[in-house]
Write a protein that holds these residues in place. Structure first.
Motif, PDB file in Angstrom:
ATOM      1  N   LEU A  44     -30.013 -15.103 -31.387  1.00 27.95           N
ATOM      2  CA  LEU A  44     -29.957 -16.568 -31.355  1.00 27.95           C
ATOM      3  C   LEU A  44     -28.532 -17.055 -31.134  1.00 27.95           C
ATOM      4  CD1 LEU A  44     -32.427 -17.455 -34.245  1.00 27.95           C
ATOM      5  CD2 LEU A  44     -32.802 -17.747 -31.787  1.00 27.95           C
ATOM      6  N   ASP A  45     -27.562 -16.433 -31.804  1.00 29.61           N
ATOM      7  CA  ASP A  45     -26.161 -16.808 -31.602  1.00 29.61           C
ATOM      8  C   ASP A  45     -25.726 -16.565 -30.161  1.00 29.61           C
ATOM      9  OD1 ASP A  45     -25.686 -17.784 -34.125  1.00 29.61           O
ATOM     10  OD2 ASP A  45     -24.661 -15.989 -34.851  1.00 29.61           O
ATOM     11  N   GLY A  46     -26.218 -15.471 -29.580  1.00 30.43           N
ATOM     12  CA  GLY A  46     -25.850 -15.130 -28.212  1.00 30.43           C
ATOM     13  C   GLY A  46     -26.360 -16.116 -27.182  1.00 30.43           C
ATOM     14  N   LEU A  47     -27.346 -16.913 -27.547  1.00 29.05           N
ATOM     15  CA  LEU A  47     -27.884 -17.911 -26.617  1.00 29.05           C
ATOM     16  C   LEU A  47     -26.955 -19.106 -26.446  1.00 29.05           C
ATOM     17  CD1 LEU A  47     -31.628 -17.929 -27.723  1.00 29.05           C
ATOM     18  CD2 LEU A  47     -30.633 -16.852 -25.689  1.00 29.05           C
ATOM     19  N   GLY A  48     -26.034 -19.288 -27.384  1.00 29.59           N
ATOM     20  CA  GLY A  48     -25.098 -20.410 -27.285  1.00 29.59           C
ATOM     21  C   GLY A  48     -25.782 -21.755 -27.414  1.00 29.59           C
ATOM     22  N   ILE A  51     -27.195 -28.117 -31.069  1.00 24.15           N
ATOM     23  CA  ILE A  51     -28.150 -29.054 -31.638  1.00 24.15           C
ATOM     24  C   ILE A  51     -27.979 -30.400 -30.923  1.00 24.15           C
ATOM     25  CG2 ILE A  51     -28.230 -27.835 -33.846  1.00 24.15           C
ATOM     26  CD1 ILE A  51     -26.450 -30.003 -35.038  1.00 24.15           C
ATOM     27  N   PRO A  52     -28.928 -31.327 -31.085  1.00 23.21           N
ATOM     28  CA  PRO A  52     -28.829 -32.608 -30.367  1.00 23.21           C
ATOM     29  C   PRO A  52     -27.517 -33.358 -30.587  1.00 23.21           C
ATOM     30  CG  PRO A  52     -31.039 -32.355 -31.211  1.00 23.21           C
ATOM     31  CD  PRO A  52     -30.233 -31.206 -31.752  1.00 23.21           C
ATOM     32  N   ALA A  53     -26.853 -33.173 -31.716  1.00 22.67           N
ATOM     33  CA  ALA A  53     -25.584 -33.857 -31.974  1.00 22.67           C
ATOM     34  C   ALA A  53     -24.430 -33.236 -31.179  1.00 22.67           C
ATOM     35  CB  ALA A  53     -25.261 -33.821 -33.464  1.00 22.67           C
ATOM     36  N   GLY A  54     -24.692 -32.156 -30.443  1.00 23.52           N
ATOM     37  CA  GLY A  54     -23.672 -31.528 -29.622  1.00 23.52           C
ATOM     38  C   GLY A  54     -22.931 -30.389 -30.313  1.00 23.52           C
ATOM     39  N   LYS A  55     -23.254 -30.104 -31.562  1.00 24.31           N
ATOM     40  CA  LYS A  55     -22.599 -29.024 -32.301  1.00 24.31           C
ATOM     41  C   LYS A  55     -23.224 -27.685 -31.931  1.00 24.31           C
ATOM     42  CE  LYS A  55     -21.846 -31.941 -36.347  1.00 24.31           C
ATOM     43  NZ  LYS A  55     -22.008 -32.040 -37.794  1.00 24.31           N
ATOM     44  N   TRP A  56     -22.409 -26.632 -31.988  1.00 23.29           N
ATOM     45  CA  TRP A  56     -22.923 -25.279 -31.786  1.00 23.29           C
ATOM     46  C   TRP A  56     -23.788 -24.894 -32.967  1.00 23.29           C
ATOM     47  CZ3 TRP A  56     -22.434 -23.392 -27.153  1.00 23.29           C
ATOM     48  CH2 TRP A  56     -21.358 -23.784 -26.362  1.00 23.29           C
ATOM     49  N   LEU A  57     -24.862 -24.192 -32.706  1.00 17.23           N
ATOM     50  CA  LEU A  57     -25.742 -23.707 -33.765  1.00 17.23           C
ATOM     51  C   LEU A  57     -25.453 -22.232 -33.990  1.00 17.23           C
ATOM     52  CD1 LEU A  57     -28.130 -23.988 -35.715  1.00 17.23           C
ATOM     53  CD2 LEU A  57     -29.635 -23.396 -33.800  1.00 17.23           C
ATOM     54  N   ARG A  58     -25.117 -21.874 -35.219  1.00 20.75           N
ATOM     55  CA  ARG A  58     -24.904 -20.472 -35.586  1.00 20.75           C
ATOM     56  C   ARG A  58     -25.902 -20.118 -36.680  1.00 20.75           C
ATOM     57  NH1 ARG A  58     -19.721 -19.386 -37.938  1.00 20.75           N
ATOM     58  NH2 ARG A  58     -20.569 -17.308 -38.082  1.00 20.75           N
TER      59      ARG A  58
END
Length: 66
Positions: A44-48, A51-58
């Motif tokens: 999942l992290d590798g997908l980059g 979230i809708p707010a523009g933040k990266w999801l880790r």
């Protein structure tokens, strides 16, 4: 119990800052299941994803609170 169900329904914590949203899942108890859980988080992290707010999801697995 079905492994995907166990992974997606485990407890966790979320921390968010200006740059990213970090989800830390509690590790599953069985070593083989925990390994699968960790692999899924790395994938999942590798997908980059963002979230809708523009933040990266880790997404990670760990026992310590955020």
């Amino acid at each position: 119990m079905d492994l995907p169900y166990a992974i997606f329904h485990c407890h966790g914590r979320v921390r968010s800052d200006a740059r990213e949203a970090l989800v830390r899942l509690e590790p599953l108890q069985q070593p083989a299941h925990r390994h699968a859980q960790e692999q899924l988080c790395r994938k999942l992290d590798g997908l980059g994803a963002r979230i809708p707010a523009g933040k990266w999801l880790r997404v990670e697995v760990g026992e310590s609170p955020l």
